[in-house]
Design a protein around this motif. Sequence first.
Motif, short mmCIF file in Angstrom:
data_model
loop_
_atom_site.label_atom_id
_atom_site.label_comp_id
_atom_site.label_asym_id
_atom_site.label_seq_id
_atom_site.Cartn_x
_atom_site.Cartn_y
_atom_site.Cartn_z
N GLY A 95 -29.01 -34.02 -15.46
CA GLY A 95 -28.98 -33.40 -14.48
C GLY A 95 -27.48 -33.22 -14.25
N GLN A 96 -26.44 -33.89 -14.17
CA GLN A 96 -24.94 -33.45 -13.82
C GLN A 96 -24.17 -32.89 -14.49
OE1 GLN A 96 -22.94 -37.60 -11.90
NE2 GLN A 96 -24.95 -38.07 -11.41
N ALA A 97 -24.36 -33.60 -15.77
CA ALA A 97 -23.99 -32.49 -17.00
C ALA A 97 -24.63 -31.69 -16.43
CB ALA A 97 -24.52 -33.11 -18.08
N LEU A 98 -25.65 -30.72 -16.29
CA LEU A 98 -26.36 -29.11 -16.00
C LEU A 98 -25.61 -29.01 -14.99
CD1 LEU A 98 -29.96 -29.79 -17.63
CD2 LEU A 98 -28.01 -28.37 -18.65
N ALA A 99 -25.07 -29.39 -13.74
CA ALA A 99 -24.46 -29.49 -12.30
C ALA A 99 -23.32 -28.75 -12.83
CB ALA A 99 -24.54 -30.34 -11.48
N ASN A 100 -22.71 -28.91 -13.57
CA ASN A 100 -21.17 -29.11 -13.89
C ASN A 100 -20.68 -28.60 -15.21
OD1 ASN A 100 -19.55 -31.76 -12.56
ND2 ASN A 100 -20.77 -32.85 -13.74
N GLY A 128 -19.09 -30.60 -5.91
CA GLY A 128 -18.72 -30.22 -3.99
C GLY A 128 -20.32 -30.17 -3.07
N ILE A 129 -22.26 -30.80 -5.00
CA ILE A 129 -23.08 -30.76 -3.11
C ILE A 129 -23.02 -31.94 -3.37
CG2 ILE A 129 -25.43 -29.47 -4.07
CD1 ILE A 129 -23.55 -27.40 -5.69
N GLU A 130 -23.55 -33.09 -2.36
CA GLU A 130 -24.37 -34.03 -1.42
C GLU A 130 -25.20 -33.76 -2.77
OE1 GLU A 130 -24.01 -35.31 2.04
OE2 GLU A 130 -22.09 -35.45 1.49
N ILE A 131 -25.59 -34.73 -3.36
CA ILE A 131 -26.98 -35.15 -4.06
C ILE A 131 -28.22 -35.88 -2.59
CG2 ILE A 131 -28.86 -37.23 -5.32
CD1 ILE A 131 -25.54 -37.57 -7.21
N GLN A 132 -29.24 -35.30 -2.40
CA GLN A 132 -30.41 -35.59 -1.37
C GLN A 132 -31.90 -36.29 -1.52
OE1 GLN A 132 -30.79 -32.15 1.43
NE2 GLN A 132 -29.26 -30.81 -0.43
N MET A 133 -32.15 -37.12 -1.09
CA MET A 133 -33.34 -37.35 -1.37
C MET A 133 -34.63 -36.27 -1.67
SD MET A 133 -32.29 -40.34 -2.27
CE MET A 133 -31.57 -39.93 -2.69
N ASN B 93 -21.05 -36.48 -19.68
CA ASN B 93 -22.26 -35.70 -19.19
C ASN B 93 -23.43 -36.39 -20.07
OD1 ASN B 93 -22.23 -37.50 -16.22
ND2 ASN B 93 -21.38 -35.34 -16.07
N LEU B 94 -23.27 -34.86 -21.07
CA LEU B 94 -24.68 -34.39 -21.52
C LEU B 94 -24.27 -36.00 -22.85
CD1 LEU B 94 -26.92 -32.81 -22.68
CD2 LEU B 94 -24.50 -31.24 -23.55
#
Lengths: 215, 215
Positions: A95-100, A128-133, B93-94
């Motif tokens: 998820g983080q890889a895709l976010a970045n 810059g986007i906060e992870i939410q539950m 990450n990936l």
Amino acid sequence: MEAKEISKAVVKRLPRYYRYLGELMEEKVERISSNDLSKKMHVTASQIRQDLNNFGGFGQQGYGYNVEYLYTEIGKILGLDTIHPMIILGAGNLGQALANYGDFEKRGFRLVGIFDVNPVLEGISVRGIEIQMISRLPEFMKENQVEIAILTLPKNKAKEMAKILIENGIKAIWNFAHTDLDAPEDVIVENVHLSESLMALSYNLSQYRNEHTEK
Amino acid sequence: MEAKEISKAVVKRLPRYYRYLGELMEEKVERISSNDLSKKMHVTASQIRQDLNNFGGFGQQGYGYNVEYLYTEIGKILGLDTIHPMIILGAGNLGQALANYGDFEKRGFRLVGIFDVNPVLEGISVRGIEIQMISRLPEFMKENQVEIAILTLPKNKAKEMAKILIENGIKAIWNFAHTDLDAPEDVIVENVHLSESLMALSYNLSQYRNEHTEK
């Protein structure tokens, strides 16, 4: 020009044309002949001519294609001329890889939210986007326009989340979970099953080996 | 049974059969009819019968398929009955997501090394494997048996690394870099171009929208 006129087989090849034309633009190339594009892409020149004829604007014989024009037209067909608000469900490594991945944003795929079930991740920022539950998801979808959801959750969570997404009006799901989702016809699902790609590779490996030990 | 007898179209569907049969085994299902498998997989029963006929052993009419037998046979065809030593180039990450994907190991894809260019990452362990500097790669490949390399590097690095891998005898490359690699015929390349998958999704989205606003 209407997207509908273009055959499925051509559409499948469009992202690759789009990528190569983008590289040519970076190299400041303004025009390219089908022969030169053919050498670059390892596709026959006649295939290229046939495919790109769908877009008109191929200029006079021997004059080549207008790179920027074709790039823009193909981009439109691929729906890259509009903004697609997007969320990620599953803030693990994938998820983080895709976010970045900055290239998505450039093409109109705008990340507007990241969700996870793990409370340890709550409030941590990714680009810059906060992870939410994930419990906040239905509310978030009511308050924000969301078109695409990226599912990078384990397969046991994915089906349940897909259901919530669909109930809340998601338009498309990009599914990385190793399972098939049940979605109604009006929800687009595009699967990336990484294990299946790795198995295709391993099949080709053993195939090659069999052929070469039999000799 | 020889892998060569099976058509390409069938082979493309095998990983999906393999996945469903694996799920059935987890659920302790020993036999399944083509009709039941058909409902589960959303494929016609006759397609399933045709595909699985390639594997013989489909038992008597009305008696169904032996789940474990089929799972094992398909696994063999896919080359999952041998160990494939594997390295990852690019510990972002990936790369880390793929390193942590436990299912690969279960199917014989054994991670033996992780490499990166970023000195900050040197010595950090991912699933018990220390990240090494890419300059160590040729030496590592001489000392260790490596079959598959996973490329999770930016595209400007990927071509250069592919060259080094090929010079050092790599057998297969699983390429996540957004570029096509030049590889000789005896090196298997399987590409995962994530942007192209996202573009296919966005194409289907705008296609659907066009069709439904024209009404």
